[in-house]
Structure formats: C-alpha cells, structure tokens
Write a protein that holds these residues in place. Structure first.
Motif, PDB file in Angstrom:
ATOM      1  N   GLY A  61       0.816  -1.208   0.000  1.00 36.39           N
ATOM      2  CA  GLY A  61       0.000   0.000   0.000  1.00 36.39           C
ATOM      3  C   GLY A  61       0.848   1.255   0.000  1.00 36.39           C
ATOM      4  O   GLY A  61       0.517   2.255  -0.641  1.00 36.39           O
ATOM      5  N   THR A  62       1.970   1.210   0.732  1.00 35.12           N
ATOM      6  CA  THR A  62       2.885   2.348   0.752  1.00 35.12           C
ATOM      7  C   THR A  62       3.462   2.596  -0.637  1.00 35.12           C
ATOM      8  O   THR A  62       3.556   3.739  -1.096  1.00 35.12           O
ATOM      9  CB  THR A  62       4.022   2.091   1.755  1.00 35.12           C
ATOM     10  N   LEU A  63       3.852   1.529  -1.323  1.00 33.90           N
ATOM     11  CA  LEU A  63       4.375   1.661  -2.686  1.00 33.90           C
ATOM     12  C   LEU A  63       3.340   2.298  -3.614  1.00 33.90           C
ATOM     13  O   LEU A  63       3.672   3.188  -4.415  1.00 33.90           O
ATOM     14  CB  LEU A  63       4.785   0.288  -3.218  1.00 33.90           C
ATOM     15  N   ASN A  64       2.099   1.869  -3.504  1.00 38.40           N
ATOM     16  CA  ASN A  64       1.046   2.424  -4.356  1.00 38.40           C
ATOM     17  C   ASN A  64       0.805   3.904  -4.054  1.00 38.40           C
ATOM     18  O   ASN A  64       0.606   4.717  -4.958  1.00 38.40           O
ATOM     19  CB  ASN A  64      -0.248   1.631  -4.180  1.00 38.40           C
ATOM     20  N   GLY A  65       0.822   4.247  -2.776  1.00 35.91           N
ATOM     21  CA  GLY A  65       0.620   5.639  -2.399  1.00 35.91           C
ATOM     22  C   GLY A  65       1.744   6.530  -2.883  1.00 35.91           C
ATOM     23  O   GLY A  65       1.511   7.634  -3.391  1.00 35.91           O
ATOM     24  N   VAL A  66       2.971   6.058  -2.751  1.00 33.78           N
ATOM     25  CA  VAL A  66       4.119   6.840  -3.203  1.00 33.78           C
ATOM     26  C   VAL A  66       4.121   6.951  -4.723  1.00 33.78           C
ATOM     27  O   VAL A  66       4.451   8.002  -5.285  1.00 33.78           O
ATOM     28  CB  VAL A  66       5.423   6.204  -2.696  1.00 33.78           C
ATOM     29  N   ALA A  67       3.741   5.879  -5.404  1.00 26.76           N
ATOM     30  CA  ALA A  67       3.699   5.894  -6.868  1.00 26.76           C
ATOM     31  C   ALA A  67       2.706   6.924  -7.396  1.00 26.76           C
ATOM     32  O   ALA A  67       2.870   7.454  -8.506  1.00 26.76           O
ATOM     33  CB  ALA A  67       3.343   4.505  -7.396  1.00 26.76           C
ATOM     34  N   ALA A  68       1.665   7.225  -6.614  1.00 24.61           N
ATOM     35  CA  ALA A  68       0.656   8.186  -7.048  1.00 24.61           C
ATOM     36  C   ALA A  68       1.186   9.620  -7.057  1.00 24.61           C
ATOM     37  O   ALA A  68       0.694  10.454  -7.823  1.00 24.61           O
ATOM     38  CB  ALA A  68      -0.568   8.098  -6.140  1.00 24.61           C
ATOM     39  N   ALA A  69       2.175   9.912  -6.226  1.00 24.37           N
ATOM     40  CA  ALA A  69       2.707  11.288  -6.156  1.00 24.37           C
ATOM     41  C   ALA A  69       4.162  11.266  -5.691  1.00 24.37           C
ATOM     42  O   ALA A  69       4.481  11.727  -4.590  1.00 24.37           O
ATOM     43  CB  ALA A  69       1.854  12.134  -5.224  1.00 24.37           C
ATOM     44  N   PRO A  70       5.065  10.736  -6.528  1.00 26.37           N
ATOM     45  CA  PRO A  70       6.461  10.629  -6.096  1.00 26.37           C
ATOM     46  C   PRO A  70       7.126  11.981  -5.839  1.00 26.37           C
ATOM     47  O   PRO A  70       7.980  12.105  -4.954  1.00 26.37           O
ATOM     48  CB  PRO A  70       7.128   9.882  -7.259  1.00 26.37           C
ATOM     49  N   GLY A  71       6.751  13.008  -6.625  1.00 25.52           N
ATOM     50  CA  GLY A  71       7.339  14.330  -6.410  1.00 25.52           C
ATOM     51  C   GLY A  71       6.973  14.899  -5.054  1.00 25.52           C
ATOM     52  O   GLY A  71       7.824  15.456  -4.349  1.00 25.52           O
ATOM     53  N   MET A  72       5.713  14.762  -4.689  1.00 27.57           N
ATOM     54  CA  MET A  72       5.260  15.234  -3.388  1.00 27.57           C
ATOM     55  C   MET A  72       5.950  14.483  -2.258  1.00 27.57           C
ATOM     56  O   MET A  72       6.400  15.077  -1.274  1.00 27.57           O
ATOM     57  CB  MET A  72       3.744  15.075  -3.275  1.00 27.57           C
TER      58      MET A  72
END
Length: 242
Positions: A61-72
């Motif tokens: 889930g963490t990977l998916n969340g980070v993938a959604a907004a890597p710049g942020m």
C-alpha cells in the motif's frame, strides 16, 4: 588578607587569557529555541496532511501511495527531516522551561520522551524506502521482504515501543510540567498534554495532522516562556574556568 588574595587570584583565573570579556549569547539561544519548539510537530502535521493516501497499511500500500505522487513524497522527505532534527532540542527546551516549577514532571517527561525519540533512529523509513524502490527500479518483492524483515527484528520492535512511549507518555508529562510550572499560558501546556497521547490514535491522516498541530501549539508554550524570560532567568552568564 589571605582570603582577599585568594579571591583576587580566582578572579584573575576566571578572566579570559586575552583579557577580553566573554560574549554573552544567552539572548541568541533563547530566541533560537523559541523558534525551534513548535517546528517538529508542525512539520509532522504538514507531512501527515499532504502525504498521499496509502490505502492498506502494508508496504504494498505504501508503494502504491508513493507511486501516485512521487514528487510530493520526495519533497515531504525534507519536511520529515525538519521533524527529525528539531524534535529532541524542542523537547529538551520544554523540559528546561518547566524544570523549576515542576522539576520531577519535567525530568520524567524528558527522560521518557528523549529516550523514545533517539530510539526512533533505528526505525525503517518505509516512505523513503518505497520512494527509492520506485525511482531506481528496484525489485518490489525483494524490497518488500527486506522491509518486513527489518520490522521483525527485535531491536526495531523495542525501538518502536520506546518511540510510541516517548510520543505519548513523554510528551504528556512534558506538557503537564509546562502546565504546572505556570511559565506559559496554562492552556498551551494542556494542549501538549492532551495531543501527545491522543494524536496517534485519531483516525485518518487529517485527524492525525490536526492532533499534531494542537501539540505544536502546546510546545510553542515553551517558546512563549523563553521570550518572556530575562537572560538571567534563562541561564547563568558566561564565565571563565576558575
């Protein structure tokens, strides 16, 4: 005469070898610490508020969340760095300010909180690990297994318990010391006393961010006390070695 001679000798020994007076930096330290005190919880509140929704609590889930907004997420690592760097000095400041009016509470709060905060250096940074995994194209399965192994390590388990204890009990005791000492508005000490143990259990990232913001206002009470103090109330003046 002997007493006077000895006193004069000690006075000369206390003076700097160059004959120049020592620079008094107590005002600098008071203002610096006053600025620092609200920063850690304020930074973490911003981190919680802006971090993407992670969905499930596992590393996938963490990977998916980070993938959604890597710049942020990358930018928020700098915000997290502010939290990490300022948390211990801010906690020490709260204890220092409350130590005269509530010495036992301030000491207990500092010991519990600082022990937990220092132990948190042993905890894996899942968000940074996920960011590096996605940025550098690392194998997700391997990194997931690594993350699980790190969290299963007994040292990490103990550090995690100390971290939670410092965040909940330690900050609550520090807030109680600030409240009992009466050096800042009582409601600010109460805010830290309440926010410390409750914000990790408030559901949702917005609720958690709000709890941290309340805690930041509470820690700012120590800054208010520092700004009200005279330098002589804050610390002894500079002096040479006798």
């Amino acid at each position: 005469m002997e007493h006077e001679s000895r006193t004069e000798t000690m006075g000369r020994a206390a003076a700097p070898a160059t004959g120049r007076p020592l620079r008094d930096v107590r005002t600098f330290w008071r203002f610096l610490l006053a600025v620092i005190t609200p920063l850690p919880l304020l930074a973490q509140s911003l981190y919680q508020l802006l971090f993407p929704d992670l969905g499930d609590g596992d590393f996938a889930g963490t990977l998916n969340g980070v993938a959604a907004a890597p710049g942020m997420v990358g930018a928020l690592q700098w915000v997290g760095a502010v939290f990490t760097v300022t948390l211990v000095p801010a906690t020490c400041t709260v204890a220092w300010v409350g130590r005269r009016g509530a010495p036992r509470l301030a000491t207990a709060g500092a010991l519990v909180a600082i022990t937990g905060f220092l132990a948190s250096a042993l905890l894996p940074n899942d968000h940074l690990l996920a960011l590096v995994t996605l940025r550098d194209g690392l194998d997700r399965g391997v990194v997931t297994a690594l993350d699980q192994a790190l969290w299963a390590n007994p040292v990490v388990a103990v550090a995690s318990g100390l971290w939670i204890l410092g965040l909940t009990v330690g900050l609550a005791l520090a807030g109680a010391a600030l409240w009992r000492s009466r050096v800042a508005p009582a409601w600010m000490g109460i805010a830290l006393m309440v926010a410390g143990p409750t914000h990790p259990f408030i559901p949702g990232h917005i609720g958690s961010a709000a709890g941290l913001a309340v805690g930041a206002v509470g820690m700012a009470g120590a800054g208010v006390a520092l700004l009200r103090m005279r330098d002589d109330e804050f610390d002894l003046p500079p002096g040479g070695r006798a």
